[in-house]
Every structure is written in C-alpha cells, then in structure tokens.
Design a protein around this motif. Structure first.
Motif, PDB file in Angstrom:
ATOM      1  N   ALA A 140       0.809  -1.223   0.000  1.00 22.90           N
ATOM      2  CA  ALA A 140       0.000   0.000   0.000  1.00 22.90           C
ATOM      3  C   ALA A 140       0.844   1.275   0.000  1.00 22.90           C
ATOM      4  CB  ALA A 140      -0.986   0.024   1.169  1.00 22.90           C
ATOM      5  N   THR A 185      -3.685   6.298   1.879  1.00 30.38           N
ATOM      6  CA  THR A 185      -4.517   6.114   0.691  1.00 30.38           C
ATOM      7  C   THR A 185      -5.873   6.772   0.878  1.00 30.38           C
ATOM      8  OG1 THR A 185      -3.461   4.066  -0.050  1.00 30.38           O
ATOM      9  CG2 THR A 185      -5.738   4.407  -0.714  1.00 30.38           C
ATOM     10  N   ASN A 192     -11.889   5.214  -1.853  1.00 29.48           N
ATOM     11  CA  ASN A 192     -11.248   3.985  -2.313  1.00 29.48           C
ATOM     12  C   ASN A 192     -11.835   2.789  -1.564  1.00 29.48           C
ATOM     13  OD1 ASN A 192      -9.252   1.732  -2.374  1.00 29.48           O
ATOM     14  ND2 ASN A 192      -8.088   3.160  -3.628  1.00 29.48           N
ATOM     15  N   ALA A 195      -9.302   0.028  -0.157  1.00 26.60           N
ATOM     16  CA  ALA A 195      -8.599   0.439   1.057  1.00 26.60           C
ATOM     17  C   ALA A 195      -9.529   0.427   2.261  1.00 26.60           C
ATOM     18  CB  ALA A 195      -7.992   1.828   0.859  1.00 26.60           C
ATOM     19  N   ASN A 222      -2.997   0.941  -3.519  1.00 31.46           N
ATOM     20  CA  ASN A 222      -1.715   1.620  -3.344  1.00 31.46           C
ATOM     21  C   ASN A 222      -1.727   2.904  -4.171  1.00 31.46           C
ATOM     22  OD1 ASN A 222       1.018   2.463  -3.478  1.00 31.46           O
ATOM     23  ND2 ASN A 222       1.734   0.376  -3.145  1.00 31.46           N
ATOM     24  N   THR A 223      -1.771   4.039  -3.509  1.00 29.29           N
ATOM     25  CA  THR A 223      -1.897   5.324  -4.197  1.00 29.29           C
ATOM     26  C   THR A 223      -0.814   5.524  -5.249  1.00 29.29           C
ATOM     27  OG1 THR A 223      -2.691   6.187  -2.080  1.00 29.29           O
ATOM     28  CG2 THR A 223      -2.208   7.789  -3.789  1.00 29.29           C
ATOM     29  N   VAL A 232      -7.742  10.590  -7.023  1.00 27.03           N
ATOM     30  CA  VAL A 232      -6.425  10.944  -6.497  1.00 27.03           C
ATOM     31  C   VAL A 232      -6.018  12.324  -6.993  1.00 27.03           C
ATOM     32  CG1 VAL A 232      -3.965  10.376  -6.587  1.00 27.03           C
ATOM     33  CG2 VAL A 232      -5.641   8.561  -6.208  1.00 27.03           C
TER      34      VAL A 232
END
Length: 263
Positions: A140, A185, A192, A195, A222-223, A232
């Motif tokens: 992540a 995240t 998300n 997440a 995982n950003t 994002v």
C-alpha cells in the motif's frame, strides 16, 4: 520455492526473509538484520543458509550480515555499485542477473533505484510469482528518498518495471507499514473501496501473520500505483492548486511522495 517471512518486531518494523529450495534445503537470506531469528528459523527448518542478499545498503538491512556469515559462511550479494557501502560483499549483481538457490529456485535481479541508487528487487521464476521489494514498493505504499535516493528514479522503477509485472505477483516488502499506508490512501482517495475494506483487517494486526498482497491488489489500494485516478488527482489539486488539468503520472507520483514525507 519456500518463503519464510520473519517479523523482527523492532522499531523499524523490518521483515527478513528466507527463501529455500525444497529439494536441497539450501536457503537465501534477504536483509537478515535480526540474525538470531534468521539463524534460528533456518535451524528449526533444517535449512542451510548459503547466500545473503541485501536489497540495499541501509544498516537496517545489512546489520545482520556479519553474524550470519560467521555462523554459516554465506556469500553476500548486493547491487554491483554497493561494494563501498556493504562490507564483505562477495558478488555484485546487475539487472537481469540470476541468483540460484539449490536446484529449484531462480531469482531475477531487478535494478530498482529510487529509495537508494543501489537498490535490488528480486523476482522469482516460479509458477506463483513473487517480488521481494525491499524498500522500493511497500504494501500500500512506496519507499522514501531521504537517504541517498531520488524520487524521479523511484517513479521510473515503479512505472517501467514493477507495475508491469504480472498481477498475481505476491509482494514481500522490507517493512510492515500497511496500516499507516492504507490510511494515507484514504486521505488521498477517500472513496477507495478496496482500502476501506482492507484497513479493518490489518488494523492492530499481528505483523508476523498479516496478509501477503498481490500486485493486482496493490493497484486497487496503493496510491503510488493509481496515478491516473480522477479521485487521487482531484484530491491532490486541493494541496497543489497549480497542478495542470491533466497532470502526467510522474508529477502525480512526485507530489504524492512529497505529501507522504510529512504525513
């Protein structure tokens, strides 16, 4: 290939690894900082450590080398440019080099600069692929560039190498930061769903028995692997109003890393 993940329980939250050949019992130790746990695990499993691989030169990854070498006679392997910073290195490896363990295990070296400029990740040549990612790719998250690294090189390692590996590749990182990384995240992408679903599972978890993610799963939460996500980018623009309307992935990665440095 047998993978033994060793939780050190130290303040740096390191993982050490043993990779063993089931036919011969020969084993490779990856970043064996906790030499006592590493040696004891090998002893209990009946394995002989013949090689050590340091993913990079930081002390929390090399600090156990001398004790493991003294106990086993293992050869130390690291990036071919790391000889001046890793004492007693026996073999310097480059991108594409193969590390063989016993009769059945082959691990391909990936040259993945960014966290440091002498960082190696290992990719297994196995039916179930695995990536031993050191401090480049975390579960992540992504490594920092504070001590001898470069964020553009880190982005390039992600974009041109790691993100292109098969989605079923299991990710074995050098530290347990997954809970905090998932919180980052959600700070960057509040909607998300992946997440949100995973965070309760790892909150307050026992790192010795936590999940092993795949690269396909990482791409969901995982950003640093979600650089074109509208969510994002929209959230990022709140921190960086001058961000272009359609920022390139490298810019998004760099800004995310900047935020993560102080988060």
């Amino acid at each position: 290939m047998i993978v033994e993940r060793i939780w050190t329980g130290n303040s740096y939250r390191n993982y050490n690894y043993l990779i063993a050949c089931p036919e011969t019992g020969e084993a490779l130790a990856i970043d064996p900082l906790d030499h006592e746990k590493t040696l004891n695990t090998a002893r209990v499993r009946g394995w002989q450590i013949t090689q050590i691989l340091n993913t990079h030169e930081h002390h929390d990854h090399t600090g156990g080398n001398a004790a493991v070498v003294a106990a086993t006679g293992a050869k130390v392997i690291a990036h071919h440019l790391a000889g001046s910073s890793i004492a007693g290195m026996d073999r310097g490896v480059r991108a594409g080099d193969i590390i063989k363990v016993g009769k059945t295990v082959e691990l391909e070296c990936l040259d993945t600069p960014g966290h440091t400029m002498c960082h190696i990740c290992l990719r297994s040549h196995t039916e179930q692929p695995a990536l031993f990612s050191g401090d480049t790719l975390f579960n992540a998250g992504a490594g920092n560039c504070h001590n001898g690294g470069n964020v553009v090189d880190l982005y390039t390692s992600f974009a041109e190498q790691l993100s292109k590996l098969p989605d079923n590749t299991q990710v074995y990182a050098g530290h347990d930061y997954i809970e905090n990384n998932l919180k980052f995240t959600l700070a960057r992408e509040p909607d998300n769903a992946a997440a949100k679903a995973l965070l309760p599972e790892v909150s307050g978890h026992d790192p010795a028995n936590t999940i092993v993610t795949t690269l396909g799963e990482e791409k969901q939460f995982n950003t640093f692997l979600r650089l074109t996500s509208p969510g994002v980018i929209a959230q990022l623009r709140q921190n960086f109003p001058d961000l272009p309307a359609n920022p390139d992935p490298q810019t998004v990665f760099t800004k995310l890393r900047e935020l993560r440095n102080t988060w």
